[in-house]
Design an enzyme around this catalytic site. Structure first.
Site, mmCIF file in Angstrom:
data_model
loop_
_atom_site.group_PDB
_atom_site.id
_atom_site.type_symbol
_atom_site.label_atom_id
_atom_site.label_comp_id
_atom_site.label_asym_id
_atom_site.label_seq_id
_atom_site.Cartn_x
_atom_site.Cartn_y
_atom_site.Cartn_z
ATOM 1 N N LYS A 206 132.567 12.038 114.866
ATOM 2 C CA LYS A 206 133.726 12.938 114.863
ATOM 3 C C LYS A 206 134.917 12.438 115.672
ATOM 4 O O LYS A 206 134.757 11.895 116.764
ATOM 5 C CB LYS A 206 133.303 14.283 115.461
ATOM 6 C CG LYS A 206 132.380 15.065 114.563
ATOM 7 C CD LYS A 206 132.038 16.368 115.214
ATOM 8 C CE LYS A 206 131.286 17.279 114.237
ATOM 9 N NZ LYS A 206 130.901 18.520 114.874
ATOM 10 N N GLY A 362 126.577 7.120 124.406
ATOM 11 C CA GLY A 362 125.976 7.690 123.200
ATOM 12 C C GLY A 362 125.275 6.712 122.295
ATOM 13 O O GLY A 362 124.555 5.818 122.745
ATOM 14 N N GLY A 385 126.876 10.428 129.067
ATOM 15 C CA GLY A 385 127.951 11.365 129.413
ATOM 16 C C GLY A 385 128.853 10.819 130.498
ATOM 17 O O GLY A 385 130.085 10.977 130.444
HETATM 18 P P1 AMP Z 1 128.625 9.779 118.146
HETATM 19 O O1 AMP Z 1 127.575 10.485 118.963
HETATM 20 O O2 AMP Z 1 129.904 10.503 118.032
HETATM 21 O O3 AMP Z 1 128.785 8.346 118.577
HETATM 22 O O4 AMP Z 1 128.082 9.782 116.644
HETATM 23 C C1 AMP Z 1 126.953 9.071 116.258
HETATM 24 C C2 AMP Z 1 126.500 9.529 114.904
HETATM 25 O O5 AMP Z 1 127.521 9.295 113.948
HETATM 26 C C3 AMP Z 1 125.291 8.774 114.426
HETATM 27 O O6 AMP Z 1 124.182 9.636 114.388
HETATM 28 C C4 AMP Z 1 125.666 8.314 113.016
HETATM 29 O O7 AMP Z 1 124.662 8.541 112.066
HETATM 30 C C5 AMP Z 1 126.887 9.167 112.701
HETATM 31 N N1 AMP Z 1 127.761 8.534 111.706
HETATM 32 C C6 AMP Z 1 128.266 7.304 111.733
HETATM 33 N N2 AMP Z 1 128.963 7.040 110.607
HETATM 34 C C7 AMP Z 1 128.890 8.155 109.835
HETATM 35 C C8 AMP Z 1 129.390 8.488 108.539
HETATM 36 N N3 AMP Z 1 130.115 7.629 107.828
HETATM 37 N N4 AMP Z 1 129.100 9.712 108.058
HETATM 38 C C9 AMP Z 1 128.370 10.587 108.787
HETATM 39 N N5 AMP Z 1 127.873 10.316 110.017
HETATM 40 C C10 AMP Z 1 128.126 9.116 110.528
#
Ligand code: AMP
Length: 404
Positions: A206, A362, A385
């Site tokens: 996100k 993360g 975090g």
């Molecule tokens: P974050 O904790 O914000 O770094 O998000 C990590 C998560 O983003 C992981 O579990 C990935 O599976 C997800 N992610 C990465 N690329 C995509 C995508 N194109 N669509 C949906 N989820 C994604």
């Protein structure tokens, strides 16, 4: 506080001689246990070994304090007694254990400790006062040692009794352990003293969870790669068709604003140009490679495509300082992990050629470990975090407490 200033006033273990002193060390032994209460990953114990050894080799003793899990009061399954044998194996020194971190028993055990010995205190979070940052609880802990050492980066963003509040009882006798000092220095190498060109790669799900980071680091960058699920908010905001890809519609204006600001600050932003799209969110669904802005209805992009991978490789290879936060695709599914794995390889190659690379915060840390890159990048942060808050430009209470 400016990081360069921070560096000059940072007191570390090397500023102290621990001969005949009791080092009261906050460590992060919040390690994973299996159903037999065996430690399944010793990384967190390994990472504080140099700090423990330094205090013992000086001729001092060590009192280790940590939390484990999220107990509600005293709960046997969260007892740190489960990890005593593993700590002994990793450190190579016998470890004594006391079943309460405060009170008469703890005071006795600390008083009896001889030079060269290690004492592990029971889970700090068996007392709710730990998380509440209770001053009198912190004061009771402080009575156990002569010098307070904070080596728990994973909890440095929390103003808990043992991570922050306790420091006031050691006005001069407090310092960072080697691990925490290394974390601070590696962030500084990216944010302050990094050799140009400086590249940040932000992926993950996100935009909303990364926006504060982007705002904080934009000034320091030459290149910004945006990947993962975040991509599609940027692409849709610019008029592209993203099919059913993940998107935060209410962040599209923000995405355009970031692009505008980046341009004004002379930061080159690189988005994927193609993606691996699928017609269902599972590993075995049909896939096709499509342009990032021409994803058909019913399809979603779950990884970056071959042209994007090549572009990203070229940018990584030009960069001298690299920060990586967040995977480039849904790496948990093997068919959508290629972008993340190839990026890891590129960063490893750039690091071998002399670039400084920091992986932090993360899921990119999980990816780096899963695909075996941890020894091929310059530094992998131990605090999820805490690293995110550092990149957001926040002063972590655990760090500020040592500097005060
Ligand atoms: P974050 O904790 O914000 O770094 O998000 C990590 C998560 O983003 C992981 O579990 C990935 O599976 C997800 N992610 C990465 N690329 C995509 C995508 N194109 N669509 C949906 N989820 C994604």
């Amino acid at each position: 506080m400016r990081n360069s200033l921070l560096h000059s006033i940072m007191k570390t273990l090397n500023d102290f001689n621990f001969e005949n002193k009791k080092a009261l060390i906050r460590v992060d032994f919040n390690v994973p246990l299996n159903e037999n209460f065996e430690v399944t990953d010793t990384t967190r114990i390994q990472s504080v070994k140099p700090t423990i050894i330094k205090t013992l080799e000086d001729g001092g003793s060590c009192i280790l304090m940590s939390h484990l899990g999220r107990p509600k009061g005293v709960q046997e399954e969260f007892s740190l007694s489960h990890i005593v044998d593993t700590v002994e194996d990793v450190i190579g020194v016998e470890v004594k254990f006391v079943s309460n971190c405060i009170g008469e028993e703890a005071i006795q055990a600390a008083n009896n400790l001889q030079a060269g010995e290690i004492l592990l205190l029971e889970n700090l979070r068996f007392h709710k006062e730990e998380k509440e940052g209770d001053v009198s609880f912190a004061e009771q802990l402080s009575k156990l040692g002569d010098i307070y050492v904070n080596d728990a980066f994973g909890t440095a963003h929390r103003a808990h009794a043992s991570t922050t509040i306790i420091a006031q009882f050691f006005p001069q006798q407090k310092c960072f352990g080697y691990l925490l000092a290394q974390e601070i220095e590696s962030i500084q190498k990216v944010m302050e003293t990094g050799e140009k060109p400086v590249l940040a790669i932000l992926g993950g799900a996100k935009v909303s969870s990364k926006i504060t980071i982007i705002n904080n680091i934009l000034d320091k960058l030459d290149h910004l790669i945006i990947g993962g699920g975040m991509t599609f908010t940027f692409v849709k905001a610019q008029g592209g068709n993203i099919g059913d890809s993940i998107c935060e519609d209410n962040k599209m204006n923000l995405a355009l604003e970031i692009l505008k600001q980046a341009k004004a600050k002379n930061v080159q932003v690189h988005l994927p140009v193609d993606v691996v799209a699928t017609n269902a969110f599972n590993n075995d669904a049909d896939t096709q490679i499509v342009d990032v802005d021409k994803i058909p209805k019913g399809w979603q992009g779950l990884d970056c495509g071959p042209k994007s991978i090549e572009n990203f490789h070229n940018i990584v290879m030009q960069s001298k300082t690299i920060l990586w936060n967040g995977p480039l695709g849904v790496f948990e599914m093997p068919n959508f992990a290629k972008g993340t794995i190839t990026l890891g390889n590129s960063i490893a190659e750039a690091t071998k050629n002399g670039a400084f690379s920091l992986v932090g915060g993360g899921d990119s840390v999980a990816a780096v470990k899963q695909f075996g890159f941890q020894n091929k990048v310059s530094y992998v942060s131990t605090g999820g975090g805490a690293m995110l808050e550092s990149l957001e430009g926040k002063t972590l209470p655990g760090i500020a407490a040592i500097l005060n």
